[in-house]
Design an enzyme around this catalytic site. Structure first.
Site, PDB file in Angstrom:
ATOM      1  N   GLU A  47      -2.471  56.968  28.724  1.00 31.24           N
ATOM      2  CA  GLU A  47      -1.153  56.823  28.229  1.00 31.24           C
ATOM      3  C   GLU A  47      -0.056  56.507  29.158  1.00 31.24           C
ATOM      4  O   GLU A  47       0.877  55.645  28.645  1.00 31.24           O
ATOM      5  CB  GLU A  47      -0.759  58.352  27.629  1.00 31.24           C
ATOM      6  CG  GLU A  47      -1.295  58.669  26.402  1.00 31.24           C
ATOM      7  CD  GLU A  47      -1.192  57.792  25.186  1.00 31.24           C
ATOM      8  OE1 GLU A  47      -0.137  56.988  25.354  1.00 31.24           O
ATOM      9  OE2 GLU A  47      -1.952  57.699  24.165  1.00 31.24           O
ATOM     10  N   TYR A 130       7.355  61.131  24.139  1.00 33.13           N
ATOM     11  CA  TYR A 130       6.293  60.542  23.633  1.00 33.13           C
ATOM     12  C   TYR A 130       4.957  60.884  24.239  1.00 33.13           C
ATOM     13  O   TYR A 130       3.979  61.327  23.599  1.00 33.13           O
ATOM     14  CB  TYR A 130       6.492  58.975  23.610  1.00 33.13           C
ATOM     15  CG  TYR A 130       5.050  58.420  23.273  1.00 33.13           C
ATOM     16  CD1 TYR A 130       4.705  58.330  22.145  1.00 33.13           C
ATOM     17  CD2 TYR A 130       4.433  58.036  24.206  1.00 33.13           C
ATOM     18  CE1 TYR A 130       3.280  57.833  21.843  1.00 33.13           C
ATOM     19  CE2 TYR A 130       2.971  57.341  24.295  1.00 33.13           C
ATOM     20  CZ  TYR A 130       2.602  57.401  22.815  1.00 33.13           C
ATOM     21  OH  TYR A 130       1.378  56.856  22.604  1.00 33.13           O
ATOM     22  N   ASP A 148       4.825  55.934  18.947  1.00 34.59           N
ATOM     23  CA  ASP A 148       4.895  54.662  19.734  1.00 34.59           C
ATOM     24  C   ASP A 148       5.305  53.640  18.894  1.00 34.59           C
ATOM     25  O   ASP A 148       5.700  53.581  17.634  1.00 34.59           O
ATOM     26  CB  ASP A 148       3.660  54.477  20.461  1.00 34.59           C
ATOM     27  CG  ASP A 148       2.541  54.153  19.637  1.00 34.59           C
ATOM     28  OD1 ASP A 148       2.682  53.956  18.516  1.00 34.59           O
ATOM     29  OD2 ASP A 148       1.303  53.704  20.096  1.00 34.59           O
TER      30      ASP A 148
END
Ligand code: SF4
Length: 345
Positions: A47, A130, A148
């Site tokens: 990520e 996020y 996203d």
């Protein structure tokens, strides 16, 4: 008047999307296969790498990091310079510095185990809302709303949200929350990402084979490519300057390290002068040269576009030294002077 999104009992957006995901999920190196437990370290690493970077670019970097530092403790114990070196080429270098700081914090403050909720994750360096939501959902299977860029596009189309980015982000998030299921939140997040990356592409989305076609308001209107709406872009300013490529007879190249904070923080570079809006003469550019040698201008310019400005650099190559030798100093793009270093090619 806008149509309501058609979500029938037992045939929800989530159910159809998860059914599609079970058949068409992308195979990615950091993704757990069906029946496998996700590795929080691998999910976190991927990520962070995927922020502002494509899946295709991240793949080899992810594999190299995992091979070299298979557990978070290995990464925490590595010298930061080695982490930065392995990251070179991925861009947005503050991510690498935060990656290392985060690994250290996980080992030092959490016994080498990542926190399993958004609140705990957000206390760690480099983990924003996020990333915390993505790790919570994907690594721990807990309910979290993950939005996203791909998900933004899908949701903006699904609900035909007319307000432009970035002002529409809160509404996108609120709408995403209404379709995120309590169970399989991690699969749902990855399914939305996959849908955005494959079928619901920015141009010419493949609506005919999309599992959400029947619920998609933009598709019903035939306006899918116009979402998400975007405010008119401002022109990027141009900055100009020069860089200096100086070699010794043994082939060593003059390099220096940029300050840790700011653009390309902590990275090695050939010395550059100030970057400004004006187009300067070669004589003016050479006032920033890092050593009193004979400089030769290379034809053309090196150009690169950053998120907030466009850079044009003249390139000078250095030849033999003129006059007495002295320790070279270089004036940096932010007005700092750094001692020069030598590095073997
Ligand atoms: S129907 Fe088309 S626009 Fe709507 S979500 Fe699916 S691919 Fe995207």
């Amino acid at each position: 008047m806008k149509q309501a999104v058609k979500v029938k009992e037992g045939d929800s957006v989530a159910a159809r999307l998860l059914g599609w995901y079970d058949r068409h999920a992308r195979v990615l190196p950091w993704r757990a296969r069906p029946g496998e437990k996700a590795d929080p370290y691998a999910v976190w690493l991927s990520e962070i790498m995927l922020q502002q970077t494509t899946v295709a670019t991240v793949g080899p970097y992810f594999m190299r990091f995992l091979a070299r530092w298979p557990r978070v403790g290995d990464l925490a114990a590595a010298p930061v310079e080695e982490v930065m070196k392995e990251w070179a080429g991925l861009g947005y270098y503050s991510r690498a510095r935060n990656l290392h700081a985060c690994a250290i914090a996980v080992v030092r403050d959490h016994g080498g185990v990542f926190p399993d909720d958004e609140e705990g994750l957000r206390t760690l360096p480099g983990i924003g809302p996020y990333t915390a939501a993505a790790i919570t959902a994907i690594a721990f299977g807990k309910h979290a709303v993950v939005v996203d860029g791909n998900v933004e596009r899908v949701v903006a189309r699904l609900f035909a949200l007319d307000e432009p980015l970035p002002a529409v982000k809160p509404e996108i998030r609120a709408r995403a929350a209404t379709i995120t299921p309590l169970r399989r939140a991690g699969d749902f997040a990855q399914a939305m990402m996959d849908l955005g990356a494959t079928l619901c592409s920015p141009k010419r989305p493949s609506c005919m084979i999309c599992p959400l076609e029947a619920s998609c308001e933009a598709r019903a209107q035939g306006t899918q490519e116009t979402y998400p709406r975007r405010a008119a872009k401002k022109a990027r300013p141009v900055r100009r300057g020069a860089c200096f490529f100086l070699t010794r007879p043994d082939g060593a190249v003059l390099l220096r390290r940029r300050p840790n904070k700011g653009l390309l923080g902590g990275m090695m570079e050939v010395p550059t002068g100030e970057w400004g809006a004006d187009t300067l003469s070669d004589e003016a550019l050479l006032l920033s040269a890092p050593a009193p040698v004979a400089w030769r201008r290379v034809p053309g310019l090196v150009e690169h576009t950053f998120t907030h400005f466009h850079l044009e650099l003249a390139v000078f190559t250095g030849g033999r030294r003129r006059g007495r030798q002295r320790r070279p100093m270089a004036s940096g793009p932010h007005g700092r002077n750094w001692p020069a270093r030598h590095c073997r090619p």
